[in-house]
Design a protein around this motif. Sequence first.
Motif, mmCIF file in Angstrom:
data_model
loop_
_atom_site.group_PDB
_atom_site.id
_atom_site.type_symbol
_atom_site.label_atom_id
_atom_site.label_comp_id
_atom_site.label_asym_id
_atom_site.label_seq_id
_atom_site.Cartn_x
_atom_site.Cartn_y
_atom_site.Cartn_z
ATOM 1 N N LEU A 322 -8.767 -10.770 41.423
ATOM 2 C CA LEU A 322 -8.959 -12.067 40.598
ATOM 3 C C LEU A 322 -8.649 -13.288 41.456
ATOM 4 N N SER A 323 -7.343 -13.430 41.858
ATOM 5 C CA SER A 323 -6.742 -14.578 42.600
ATOM 6 C C SER A 323 -7.559 -14.608 43.915
ATOM 7 N N ARG A 324 -8.487 -13.781 44.559
ATOM 8 C CA ARG A 324 -8.872 -14.087 45.581
ATOM 9 C C ARG A 324 -10.567 -14.197 45.531
ATOM 10 N N GLY A 325 -10.935 -14.460 44.199
ATOM 11 C CA GLY A 325 -12.324 -15.051 43.854
ATOM 12 C C GLY A 325 -13.160 -14.069 43.435
ATOM 13 N N LEU A 326 -12.787 -12.899 43.025
ATOM 14 C CA LEU A 326 -13.481 -11.925 42.400
ATOM 15 C C LEU A 326 -13.458 -11.966 40.789
ATOM 16 N N LEU A 327 -14.438 -12.231 40.095
ATOM 17 C CA LEU A 327 -14.213 -12.395 38.799
ATOM 18 C C LEU A 327 -14.426 -11.253 37.826
ATOM 19 N N PRO A 328 -13.917 -11.048 36.589
ATOM 20 C CA PRO A 328 -13.928 -10.119 35.797
ATOM 21 C C PRO A 328 -15.278 -9.972 35.441
ATOM 22 N N GLN A 329 -15.772 -8.681 35.319
ATOM 23 C CA GLN A 329 -17.358 -8.238 34.728
ATOM 24 C C GLN A 329 -16.984 -7.146 33.888
ATOM 25 N N ALA A 330 -17.752 -7.149 32.813
ATOM 26 C CA ALA A 330 -17.772 -5.924 32.100
ATOM 27 C C ALA A 330 -18.777 -4.916 32.552
ATOM 28 N N THR A 331 -18.473 -3.561 32.579
ATOM 29 C CA THR A 331 -19.286 -2.632 32.865
ATOM 30 C C THR A 331 -19.173 -1.594 31.833
ATOM 31 N N TYR A 332 -20.187 -0.655 31.849
ATOM 32 C CA TYR A 332 -20.364 0.139 30.825
ATOM 33 C C TYR A 332 -20.531 1.690 30.867
ATOM 34 N N SER A 333 -20.376 2.554 29.969
ATOM 35 C CA SER A 333 -20.860 3.791 30.051
ATOM 36 C C SER A 333 -21.446 4.159 28.892
ATOM 37 N N ALA A 334 -22.297 5.168 28.656
ATOM 38 C CA ALA A 334 -22.849 5.574 27.321
ATOM 39 C C ALA A 334 -22.754 7.150 27.279
ATOM 40 N N HIS A 335 -22.619 7.501 26.052
ATOM 41 C CA HIS A 335 -21.937 8.933 25.781
ATOM 42 C C HIS A 335 -22.515 9.485 24.428
ATOM 43 N N TRP A 336 -23.161 10.609 24.533
ATOM 44 C CA TRP A 336 -23.498 11.413 23.269
ATOM 45 C C TRP A 336 -22.674 12.645 23.321
ATOM 46 N N ILE A 337 -22.068 12.786 22.020
ATOM 47 C CA ILE A 337 -21.184 14.079 21.650
ATOM 48 C C ILE A 337 -21.710 15.147 20.940
ATOM 49 N N ALA A 338 -21.948 16.383 21.232
ATOM 50 C CA ALA A 338 -22.720 17.239 20.358
ATOM 51 C C ALA A 338 -22.194 17.436 19.088
ATOM 52 N N ARG A 339 -20.788 17.645 18.764
ATOM 53 C CA ARG A 339 -20.241 18.091 17.742
ATOM 54 C C ARG A 339 -19.859 16.495 16.845
ATOM 55 N N PRO A 340 -20.662 16.554 15.746
ATOM 56 C CA PRO A 340 -20.384 15.271 14.878
ATOM 57 C C PRO A 340 -19.073 14.920 14.545
ATOM 58 N N GLU A 341 -18.027 15.674 14.126
ATOM 59 C CA GLU A 341 -16.766 15.374 13.860
ATOM 60 C C GLU A 341 -16.003 14.705 15.158
ATOM 61 N N PHE A 342 -16.327 15.282 16.365
ATOM 62 C CA PHE A 342 -15.538 14.701 17.335
ATOM 63 C C PHE A 342 -16.390 13.175 18.029
ATOM 64 N N ALA A 343 -17.808 13.393 17.525
ATOM 65 C CA ALA A 343 -18.429 12.179 17.947
ATOM 66 C C ALA A 343 -18.076 11.083 17.132
ATOM 67 N N ASP A 344 -17.529 11.258 15.847
ATOM 68 C CA ASP A 344 -17.051 10.041 14.801
ATOM 69 C C ASP A 344 -15.647 9.700 15.254
ATOM 70 N N ALA A 345 -14.786 10.572 15.816
ATOM 71 C CA ALA A 345 -13.611 10.224 16.179
ATOM 72 C C ALA A 345 -13.658 9.568 17.562
ATOM 73 N N ILE A 346 -14.479 9.840 18.334
ATOM 74 C CA ILE A 346 -14.612 9.030 19.763
ATOM 75 C C ILE A 346 -15.206 7.691 19.537
ATOM 76 N N ASP A 347 -16.278 7.532 18.675
ATOM 77 C CA ASP A 347 -16.915 6.384 17.953
ATOM 78 C C ASP A 347 -15.725 5.288 17.577
ATOM 79 N N ARG A 348 -14.941 5.772 16.846
ATOM 80 C CA ARG A 348 -13.906 4.734 16.257
ATOM 81 C C ARG A 348 -13.308 4.572 17.570
ATOM 82 N N PHE A 349 -12.726 5.398 18.256
ATOM 83 C CA PHE A 349 -11.769 5.243 19.363
ATOM 84 C C PHE A 349 -12.526 3.945 20.238
ATOM 85 N N LEU A 350 -13.893 4.231 20.582
ATOM 86 C CA LEU A 350 -14.524 3.318 21.545
ATOM 87 C C LEU A 350 -14.737 1.925 20.940
#
Length: 378
Positions: A322-350
């Motif tokens: 940052l101090s050298r002129g490179l600015l913060p930039q949001a990057t992303y990833s996308a996820h699909w989880i097969a088991r609904p109970e884990f998908a719900d928990a991960i969604d809350r975490f995200l």
Amino acid sequence: MQVELLHSLADLPDLDWRDWSDDNPFVAPAFLRAMESTGCTTEETGWQPSHLILYDERHEPAGFMPMYLKTHSQGEFVFDMAWAHAFNQYGLQYYPKLLCAAPFSPVTGPRLIGRDRQARQVLAKAAIEVARRMQVSSVHVLFPAQRDLDILRESDYMIRESVQFHWKNEGYADFDQFMASLQYDKRKKLRQDSRKVARADITFEFRRGHEISAETLSFFYACYCNTYYERGRQPYLTQAFFTRLLHESPDSLLLVMALRHGEPIACAMNMIGNNIMYGRYWGAQQYIPGLHFETCYVQGIRYCIEHGIAVFEGGAQGEHKLSRGLLPQATYSAHWIARPEFADAIDRFLNEESRHVQAYLDELNEHSPFKDQETNRN
């Protein structure tokens, strides 16, 4: 439309999807084929090619999705090991999983590579159907471009945020004009660091494409390996990969050579495509204070200014950028989880993680290194 699974790009010699991928070098046919043919992405390395090819009603190619069946989470730069641990605690298998990514490359770019939006929509949904048929735990799409991110959201993927640091060319006439745009203390620190490297009798050379000899490439590879060996790890990529990539796509490669008394002692490899330069690999034969940042970032910025390149992506992580002129930039990833109970928990975490990432971005933007913060924040 029909989707087929392809386990080797060697079986599809005539499909060239560069017109659909904005000339991004990390999903170009040359890059992905070189990964496979030189043993970097194979079943043995835990990167079994499982690409999706989309055909239209005339059985002409309409889309492509670079996919891998992964048996670990190494080389991804989006960390999901905690998710794997949670699966394991409940006696469930997280691996294998399906991964859509540019292998070993934390760079944003096209992932749903189609001739139009409809083709990209079909690919996003087809990846989930393939995962269900294969009975794997999940699908992960890493560092998708914005146009793909919107489609992935619509297709019920969960979105994860992270932060990188990128430099943007504001039309600087030369490096001095860039330095003049920085706040005094940041400019002073950069000059001090550069003087330290210069006092060690270090000079720099740029070599691109056909200017890179076999000897120079071998020196780079020795430096690249040394970076991994110093951390007690084995390098992901082979020398044969870089040799083939140089042969197949020479203009995508730029080496920044650091020389001492005319002899090379360090090297950084960058890749170039679509008016963007990506900082990728680095290594040194000698330790000199400040050499890493000077070789990898300062010289990269100089090259972008001299050649009119719009963006320099500095790679994963690194608040020091940052101090050298490179600015913060949001990057992303996308996820699909097969088991609904884990998908719900991960969604809350995200959702919670996203709030922290946004707060982090806001804090970073309050510390812009540029004089005119309001102009440079975005």
